[in-house]
Design an enzyme around this catalytic site. Sequence first.
Site, PDB file in Angstrom:
ATOM      1  N   GLY A  55       0.776  -1.245   0.000  1.00 14.28           N
ATOM      2  CA  GLY A  55       0.000   0.000   0.000  1.00 14.28           C
ATOM      3  C   GLY A  55       0.800   1.284   0.000  1.00 14.28           C
ATOM      4  O   GLY A  55       0.346   2.305  -0.502  1.00 14.28           O
ATOM      5  N   ASP A 113      -4.220   2.240  11.075  1.00 14.81           N
ATOM      6  CA  ASP A 113      -5.590   1.820  11.373  1.00 14.81           C
ATOM      7  C   ASP A 113      -5.638   1.150  12.750  1.00 14.81           C
ATOM      8  O   ASP A 113      -5.885   1.805  13.754  1.00 14.81           O
ATOM      9  CB  ASP A 113      -6.066   0.897  10.239  1.00 14.81           C
ATOM     10  CG  ASP A 113      -7.500   0.441  10.405  1.00 14.81           C
ATOM     11  OD1 ASP A 113      -8.245   1.082  11.153  1.00 14.81           O
ATOM     12  OD2 ASP A 113      -7.888  -0.567   9.779  1.00 14.81           O
ATOM     13  N   LYS A 141      -6.468   7.017  10.951  1.00 16.18           N
ATOM     14  CA  LYS A 141      -7.914   6.998  11.207  1.00 16.18           C
ATOM     15  C   LYS A 141      -8.206   7.473  12.619  1.00 16.18           C
ATOM     16  O   LYS A 141      -7.489   7.135  13.557  1.00 16.18           O
ATOM     17  CB  LYS A 141      -8.456   5.593  10.997  1.00 16.18           C
ATOM     18  CG  LYS A 141      -8.391   5.185   9.540  1.00 16.18           C
ATOM     19  CD  LYS A 141      -9.290   4.018   9.236  1.00 16.18           C
ATOM     20  CE  LYS A 141      -9.122   3.630   7.785  1.00 16.18           C
ATOM     21  NZ  LYS A 141      -9.799   2.372   7.494  1.00 16.18           N
ATOM     22  N   PHE A 162     -13.697   3.240   5.447  1.00 15.94           N
ATOM     23  CA  PHE A 162     -12.818   2.478   4.572  1.00 15.94           C
ATOM     24  C   PHE A 162     -12.492   3.307   3.334  1.00 15.94           C
ATOM     25  O   PHE A 162     -13.380   3.746   2.615  1.00 15.94           O
ATOM     26  CB  PHE A 162     -13.461   1.144   4.167  1.00 15.94           C
ATOM     27  CG  PHE A 162     -12.470   0.239   3.511  1.00 15.94           C
ATOM     28  CD1 PHE A 162     -11.494  -0.402   4.262  1.00 15.94           C
ATOM     29  CD2 PHE A 162     -12.463   0.068   2.128  1.00 15.94           C
ATOM     30  CE1 PHE A 162     -10.542  -1.210   3.662  1.00 15.94           C
ATOM     31  CE2 PHE A 162     -11.512  -0.746   1.525  1.00 15.94           C
ATOM     32  CZ  PHE A 162     -10.557  -1.385   2.295  1.00 15.94           C
ATOM     33  N   VAL A 163     -11.212   3.543   3.117  1.00  9.54           N
ATOM     34  CA  VAL A 163     -10.792   4.400   2.008  1.00  9.54           C
ATOM     35  C   VAL A 163      -9.891   3.627   1.039  1.00  9.54           C
ATOM     36  O   VAL A 163      -9.233   2.659   1.422  1.00  9.54           O
ATOM     37  CB  VAL A 163     -10.046   5.661   2.507  1.00  9.54           C
ATOM     38  CG1 VAL A 163     -11.009   6.611   3.205  1.00  9.54           C
ATOM     39  CG2 VAL A 163      -8.888   5.297   3.449  1.00  9.54           C
ATOM     40  N   ASP A 169      -5.972  -0.159  -1.232  1.00  5.43           N
ATOM     41  CA  ASP A 169      -6.753  -1.051  -2.095  1.00  5.43           C
ATOM     42  C   ASP A 169      -7.962  -1.654  -1.393  1.00  5.43           C
ATOM     43  O   ASP A 169      -8.070  -1.641  -0.171  1.00  5.43           O
ATOM     44  CB  ASP A 169      -5.876  -2.221  -2.537  1.00  5.43           C
ATOM     45  CG  ASP A 169      -5.646  -3.213  -1.397  1.00  5.43           C
ATOM     46  OD1 ASP A 169      -5.203  -2.777  -0.312  1.00  5.43           O
ATOM     47  OD2 ASP A 169      -5.947  -4.410  -1.572  1.00  5.43           O
ATOM     48  N   ARG A 175      -5.684   0.886  -6.249  1.00  2.00           N
ATOM     49  CA  ARG A 175      -4.412   1.488  -5.834  1.00  2.00           C
ATOM     50  C   ARG A 175      -3.996   2.617  -6.776  1.00  2.00           C
ATOM     51  O   ARG A 175      -3.314   3.550  -6.382  1.00  2.00           O
ATOM     52  CB  ARG A 175      -3.297   0.429  -5.806  1.00  2.00           C
ATOM     53  CG  ARG A 175      -3.480  -0.645  -4.748  1.00  2.00           C
ATOM     54  CD  ARG A 175      -2.165  -1.392  -4.538  1.00  2.00           C
ATOM     55  NE  ARG A 175      -2.333  -2.691  -3.912  1.00  2.00           N
ATOM     56  CZ  ARG A 175      -2.434  -2.901  -2.594  1.00  2.00           C
ATOM     57  NH1 ARG A 175      -2.416  -1.885  -1.763  1.00  2.00           N
ATOM     58  NH2 ARG A 175      -2.560  -4.117  -2.123  1.00  2.00           N
TER      59      ARG A 175
END
Length: 194
Positions: A55, A113, A141, A162-163, A169, A175
């Site tokens: 990510g 997260d 977050k 959720f982003v 992704d 992505r």
Amino acid sequence: MNTSPLVPTYWRDQGIEQVLIDEASIARRVRELGQELSLEFADGKDVVLVAVLTGAVVFAADLMRAIPTRVAISMVSVTSYGASTTSQGAVLSSALPKNLAGKHVVIVDEVLDSGGTLRLLRTELSLLGVASLRACVLLRKQREQAMSTKCEMVGFDIPDVFVVGYGLDFNDEFRNMPFVGVLGEDGIRERSPR
Ligand code: IMP
Ligand code: MG
């Protein structure tokens, strides 16, 4: 944040409900983070960015070019397990970078997260004799587990939703979307294994 721009039609059709952070805002903040890092390490220190695959690749690629001074790059792979939009644990899925002893290490990740990834990497990397260790995440977050995890540099604090996009992704999709957007329930459901 100002009123966010409209979601481009293509991405709206893919289930993106909202542009949370647009391209220009990301670019501006990444430049600031790069400047901040180069000031911290102004006196010729050996700095290594350790980017967390997969990510963080987009963020790390931009961040390294926003640092106008000498810096090395390494990658480490961490897999989070759990249901597909929440992580419940992190495991190393690659070897740790070599030759970090005596170096100033910056862990670069795209989102903080549960904090599992940063906690794991801090523990592992601190055993390698590094000169200093800090973490830089693009997004954090606003949830207890994230806010209470040690992290020296944060690009944006975002709501606990959720982003996807800019490296983030869902099932390895999105992505390449150039902005950070909110993937709605329908988009998640359509892509979830039955
Ligand atoms: P952690 O829970 O802080 O360990 O974060 C684990 C990983 O979960 C992150 O590096 C991301 O790869 C993934 N993740 C957490 N939240 C999101 C999200 O909103 N969208 C996409 N991936 C996420
Ligand atoms: Mg990640």
